[in-house]
Design a protein around this motif. Structure first.
Motif, PDB file in Angstrom:
ATOM      1  N   MET A  42      51.057  -9.928   4.642  1.00 45.69           N
ATOM      2  CA  MET A  42      51.867 -11.053   5.115  1.00 45.69           C
ATOM      3  C   MET A  42      52.922 -11.404   4.072  1.00 45.69           C
ATOM      4  N   GLN A  43      54.155 -11.535   4.517  1.00 46.16           N
ATOM      5  CA  GLN A  43      55.221 -12.054   3.670  1.00 46.16           C
ATOM      6  C   GLN A  43      55.344 -13.555   3.924  1.00 46.16           C
ATOM      7  N   ILE A  44      55.276 -14.325   2.860  1.00 43.82           N
ATOM      8  CA  ILE A  44      55.347 -15.771   2.998  1.00 43.82           C
ATOM      9  C   ILE A  44      56.811 -16.190   3.138  1.00 43.82           C
ATOM     10  N   PRO A  45      57.163 -16.871   4.218  1.00 40.45           N
ATOM     11  CA  PRO A  45      58.552 -17.307   4.388  1.00 40.45           C
ATOM     12  C   PRO A  45      58.994 -18.243   3.267  1.00 40.45           C
ATOM     13  N   GLU A  46      60.270 -18.277   3.023  1.00 42.29           N
ATOM     14  CA  GLU A  46      60.830 -19.147   1.995  1.00 42.29           C
ATOM     15  C   GLU A  46      60.424 -20.601   2.254  1.00 42.29           C
ATOM     16  N   GLY A  47      59.919 -21.248   1.211  1.00 42.85           N
ATOM     17  CA  GLY A  47      59.533 -22.650   1.327  1.00 42.85           C
ATOM     18  C   GLY A  47      58.142 -22.886   1.893  1.00 42.85           C
ATOM     19  N   LYS A  48      57.440 -21.808   2.257  1.00 44.99           N
ATOM     20  CA  LYS A  48      56.098 -21.942   2.806  1.00 44.99           C
ATOM     21  C   LYS A  48      55.047 -21.597   1.749  1.00 44.99           C
ATOM     22  N   LYS A  49      53.784 -22.000   2.018  1.00 45.71           N
ATOM     23  CA  LYS A  49      52.701 -21.798   1.067  1.00 45.71           C
ATOM     24  C   LYS A  49      51.409 -21.440   1.805  1.00 45.71           C
ATOM     25  N   ILE A  50      50.494 -20.827   1.055  1.00 47.57           N
ATOM     26  CA  ILE A  50      49.156 -20.564   1.560  1.00 47.57           C
ATOM     27  C   ILE A  50      48.212 -21.590   0.936  1.00 47.57           C
ATOM     28  N   TYR A  51      47.388 -22.214   1.756  1.00 56.89           N
ATOM     29  CA  TYR A  51      46.470 -23.256   1.269  1.00 56.89           C
ATOM     30  C   TYR A  51      45.016 -22.801   1.414  1.00 56.89           C
ATOM     31  N   PHE A  52      44.179 -23.256   0.470  1.00 59.89           N
ATOM     32  CA  PHE A  52      42.765 -22.890   0.445  1.00 59.89           C
ATOM     33  C   PHE A  52      41.913 -24.132   0.178  1.00 59.89           C
ATOM     34  N   ALA A  53      40.787 -24.252   0.874  1.00 64.94           N
ATOM     35  CA  ALA A  53      39.845 -25.351   0.616  1.00 64.94           C
ATOM     36  C   ALA A  53      38.445 -24.894   0.988  1.00 64.94           C
ATOM     37  N   SER A  54      37.438 -25.528   0.384  1.00 60.59           N
ATOM     38  CA  SER A  54      36.057 -25.172   0.723  1.00 60.59           C
ATOM     39  C   SER A  54      35.122 -26.330   0.410  1.00 60.59           C
ATOM     40  N   ASP A  55      33.907 -26.209   0.927  1.00 58.34           N
ATOM     41  CA  ASP A  55      32.780 -27.082   0.594  1.00 58.34           C
ATOM     42  C   ASP A  55      33.050 -28.560   0.859  1.00 58.34           C
ATOM     43  N   ASN A  56      33.295 -28.868   2.131  1.00 59.13           N
ATOM     44  CA  ASN A  56      33.401 -30.258   2.563  1.00 59.13           C
ATOM     45  C   ASN A  56      32.030 -30.859   2.859  1.00 59.13           C
ATOM     46  N   HIS A  57      31.144 -30.046   3.398  1.00 64.83           N
ATOM     47  CA  HIS A  57      29.787 -30.487   3.765  1.00 64.83           C
ATOM     48  C   HIS A  57      29.836 -31.747   4.627  1.00 64.83           C
ATOM     49  N   LEU A  58      30.686 -31.708   5.648  1.00 66.92           N
ATOM     50  CA  LEU A  58      30.773 -32.848   6.555  1.00 66.92           C
ATOM     51  C   LEU A  58      29.427 -33.063   7.248  1.00 66.92           C
ATOM     52  N   GLY A  59      29.014 -34.314   7.278  1.00 61.84           N
ATOM     53  CA  GLY A  59      27.718 -34.658   7.839  1.00 61.84           C
ATOM     54  C   GLY A  59      26.684 -34.970   6.786  1.00 61.84           C
ATOM     55  N   ALA A  60      26.986 -34.710   5.520  1.00 60.61           N
ATOM     56  CA  ALA A  60      26.035 -34.991   4.430  1.00 60.61           C
ATOM     57  C   ALA A  60      26.502 -36.191   3.607  1.00 60.61           C
TER      58      ALA A  60
END
Length: 251
Positions: free
Chosen positions: A1-19
């Motif tokens: 994947m080529q990231i378009p100008e001005g765009k970004k890739i985001y990452f997140a983990s371990d929300n544990h919703l419900g705890a």
């Protein structure tokens, strides 16, 4: 994947919703949804690297109650054309088509390799990888066994979900307590795992969750292990702008 100008890739983990309860985790859920609402304006893609939910099990016609704000926002973002990729963690191993069918979000059960702007990534949740943790590795084989999943499905959801929530809250990794402490590179199993993978093939970034600690550790001269932290204590996330990777905190 080529990231378009001005765009970004985001990452997140371990929300544990419900705890530890749905009510107690709702402020964290609202904060996470606010973050999703902000990043959708410049996101080229979003990676959710496991344990979004503290427990998730898909029955044939039922999924766990709640998390409407999160699922709705993910649906909105996916429908807008922004790709979202999901990696199951040790608390949501039992995904079986709901995200793909309802949200058009591919779900991965093992680490995967991606390339953005000629920069290579190896991405996964991180549970059961590397040396050690033999007890969990044995349990994971039980949790993912088809017959065991079939047996659990026969429990009424009110019983099965409550049982799973009780066992999960007993796990100190959820609370960010004594298990979530950095004890040096030599004691980080994911560091050992990444070094072994790097010896077999070069990747620029190894991105994982599971440890609940925001970490950036060089693996080799041109490779780095990233742990994304969590959305319980740290509220950290990763951003790749096409050139470099950065861990940030959502205030």
């Amino acid at each position: 994947m080529q990231i378009p100008e001005g765009k970004k890739i985001y990452f997140a983990s371990d929300n544990h919703l419900g705890a530890p309860t749905k009510e107690a985790s709702r402020p964290r859920e609202k904060k996470f949804v606010a973050w999703l609402d902000e990043i959708k304006h410049d996101a080229a893609a979003i990676f959710l690297v496991g344990d979004l939910f503290d427990f998730w099990f898909e029955y044939k016609t039922v999924v766990p109650k709640g998390f409407t704000r999160t699922l709705g926002k993910l649906a909105e973002i996916s429908d807008s054309g922004i790709p979202i990729y999901y990696f199951v963690g040790n608390h949501d191993l039992w995904m079986n088509g709901y995200f793909e069918e309802e949200l058009n979000i591919p779900v991965y059960h093992k680490p995967q390799e991606f390339t953005f702007n000629n920069t290579s990534f190896f991405i996964g949740h991180g549970d059961g990888l590397g040396p050690g943790d033999k007890g969990y590795k044995r349990m994971k084989k039980v949790f993912t066994n088809k017959f065991c999943k079939w047996l659990f499905r026969w429990l009424h959801p009110d019983i099965g979900v409550k049982l799973a929530q009780y066992l999960s809250v007993e796990n100190k990794m959820i609370s960010g307590d004594e298990d979530a402490k950095f004890l040096g590179e030599d004691n980080e199993w994911l560091v050992h795992y990444c070094k072994r993978k790097e010896s077999q093939k070069h990747r620029d970034y190894y991105v994982f969750g599971h440890r609940h600690l925001p970490l950036e550790i060089p693996i080799e001269t041109n490779a780095k292990y990233i742990n994304l932290g969590d959305w319980i204590i740290y509220f950290t996330y990763g951003v790749f702008d096409g050139n470099s990777f950065e861990l940030k905190t959502y205030e």
